[in-house]
Scaffold this motif. Structure first.
Motif: not given
Length: 589
Positions: A268, A271, A560, A563-566, A589
């Motif tokens: 994350g 990305e 992801a 766990t992604s931070l987007t 993560e």
């Protein structure tokens, strides 16, 4: 204003096309130097804006005026002005392509002429144009001419006064780390970093942003598989990201750190950083600029490791399109871009068995590398390795035993060559070396050399586990390959079973139940349980395989997820805000 600019460009274009008439001499060919003298006189006496120079160069490119372009780029006064345009226009890059395509080694000539220029300034006691010469070095680096850039940087460093030019000294040393890494001179890169960090530590009033310096040191450790050190230095680099860090350096910090985070399973964070780097590069440099293409390549790397293969191919294809347009086929950056796309296409085409596109891009990469690089350059190892992988797959489909044997033997030769080169440059305990062992293991399995295959896979597993720990996808790949060897060829199901289960466990932890690689392990276990009369277990994994297919059909393949931070790092956030969003996360993560 627009009409004035068009008129200006038209005037310049006509001067170039009909310049002997412009001077007033008909039926007589004047030396091109007269035009250059005229141009330089305008620059020196009338403070001609860089845009005029850029328009002049663009018209020369359009009219294929190779000799004039050559002389312009070898005139220090003119090139020093032209490099000021490189961040917002690609004309300077495309002009060098025209020369290189006509067998003019402009990168070596620029390096040589500026070494002489710097030496002259030093000898005559005149003030150095260090900041502007550094821009020339950066231009050479951006074109992929690391050796030429390194030679100029090294000479510039020797002539500088550290007390009077302390920031420039640190910039030069930082770029020397980068050029030495690119040339696989890791000892020299370390020496440059030691000099830079020692000098930096002695400064009381530092006034220098060390973000790029730390990022390059992180990348050196990453290349050498020193992942704990790489993680430490990338963290330090991120802490330096603020308004005092220039845009190009900021993008590099984000790119380098994203690669490290991919390797340490922080998908994350990786990305978030690389997507923001792409956004910055596109906004500040435009979507046809080499730096944007470079950033796209790192984004493609991220997508590939996130199991988003089709998206990866799309991103790599865009990068190749830009780099082909700007640099053409006589540039090492083109070779790297085509190799990246070839590998992604190879992975994408693995299930359908059509390797035509992958082989096409691989052939381009191999051809460029063989033409431009010394035989001991590490890039030969990666291009040869990829070609060997493709040849091995083509051999599977070959009906003729004779042709099949020829393809496998060629693949074996390429793999052994790659392994030898990789060990000589990076040593035994390196992830790249481990991959070469794993590739040889798969090849030997195809060639029915089962003992040799087992030996190679075990070496790959040992190296990967020692460097990456017990729960990394790289390790899971090698575990699955050894399990396949035991299961299908060596008839050792008891040895294969725990390897399959461990590989599956790692994949589920890292990527979730829709990960593409799970298919091979599930099919392996179905075969294993079927051949050992364990019907219930076989049915269990048939059901898991069907569940996996359903998830893939539903498009739930993003590894992801969760766990992604987007979702937290939205488009439009400042770079500092993005970095803070990454740094403050404390949950695993």
């Amino acid at each position: 204003m627009v009409e004035v600019q068009l008129l200006q460009k038209l005037c310049i274009k006509n001067i170039i096309k009909n310049w002997s008439y412009f001077i007033g001499v008909e039926n007589f060919t004047l030396p091109e130097q007269y035009l250059l003298d005229f141009l330089e006189c305008c620059v020196e006496n009338f403070t001609l804006p860089e845009q005029y120079l850029l328009d002049f160069l663009e018209c020369c490119v359009e009219n294929n005026e190779i000799s004039i372009i050559h002389q312009v780029l070898l005139t220090p006064h003119l090139l020093l002005d032209l490099v000021e345009t490189k961040d917002f226009d690609v004309t300077l890059y495309t002009s060098t392509r025209l020369l290189v395509d006509n067998n003019i080694p402009i990168h070596n000539e620029i390096s040589k002429i500026f070494v002489e220029y710097v030496a002259y300034k030093k000898k005559s006691g005149k003030a150095q144009d260090s900041s502007r010469v550094i821009k020339v070095c950066e231009f050479l680096i951006e074109c992929g001419w690391h050796k030429a850039a390194g030679e100029l940087l090294d000479h510039l460093y020797q002539t500088m006064n550290p007390l009077a030019e302390r920031n420039n000294v640190l910039v030069v040393l930082t770029h020397l780390i980068s050029t030495n890494i690119a040339e696989c001179k890791f000892t020299q890169a370390k020496e440059a970093f030691v000099k830079a960090s020692t000098f930096y530590d002695t400064l009381k009033d530092r006034g220098f942003n060390a973000g790029l310096l730390y990022a390059e040191e992180s990348y050196r450790h990453y290349c050498l598989s020193n992942f704990a050190e790489a993680d430490d230095w990338s963290g330090r680099a991120l802490l330096e990201v603020n308004e005092t860090l220039d845009t190009a350096s900021c993008i590099t910090v984000l790119r380098r750190t994203a690669k490290v985070y991919i390797n340490t399973r922080r998908f994350g964070r990786a990305e978030a950083l690389i997507r923001h780097a792409v956004e910055l590069a596109g906004y500040f440099y435009g979507t046809r600029h080499p730096l944007y293409a470079d950033t796209l390549q790192d984004y493609g790397f991220c997508l590939l490791h996130l199991d988003l293969v089709s998206e990866c191919v799309e991103v790599y294809s865009k990068a190749v399109e830009i780099i082909d347009e700007v640099f053409g086929e006589n540039n090492i950056k083109t070779a790297v871009a085509h190799e990246d796309l070839a590998y992604a296409t190879y992975v994408y085409e693995y299930n359908c068995g059509d390797y035509e596109k992958s082989l096409e891009h691989s052939n381009i990469s191999v051809r460029i590398v063989n033409k431009l690089l010394d035989p001991d350059h590490l890039l030969h190892a990666s291009t040869s390795r990829l070609r060997a992988l493709i040849l091995e797959e083509l051999a599977y489909e070959e009906e003729s035993c004779k042709k099949k044997d020829r393809l496998l033997r060629e693949a074996q030769e390429l793999h052994n060559k790659s392994l030898k080169l990789c060990r000589s440059v990076l040593g035994e305990d390196n992830i790249q070396t481990a991959r070469h062992y794993g590739n040889l293991g798969r090849l030997y399995q195809s060639m029915k050399m089962y003992k040799s295959a087992e030996k190679m896979h075990r070496r790959a597993i040992r190296i990967k586990e020692s460097l990456l720990g017990p729960d990394n996808f790289e390790l899971a790949l090698s575990l699955g390959h050894l399990a396949s060897l035991y299961n299908y060829d060596m008839r050792r199901p008891d040895d294969a079973l725990p390897l399959y289960l461990r590989s599956i466990d790692i994949a589920l932890k890292m990527f979730g139940p829709a990960f593409s690689g799970l298919e091979y392990d599930y099919r392996g276990l179905i075969y294993l349980f079927s051949t050992t009369n364990q019907e219930e277990e076989s049915i269990e994994y048939l059901e898991k395989l069907q569940d996996w297919k359903n998830l893939r059909d539903e498009g739930a393949g993003h590894p992801a997820q969760g766990t992604s931070l987007t979702n937290d790092v939205q488009t439009g956030q400042s770079t500092v805000e993005v970095v803070k969003s990454v740094i403050v996360i404390t949950s695993p993560e």
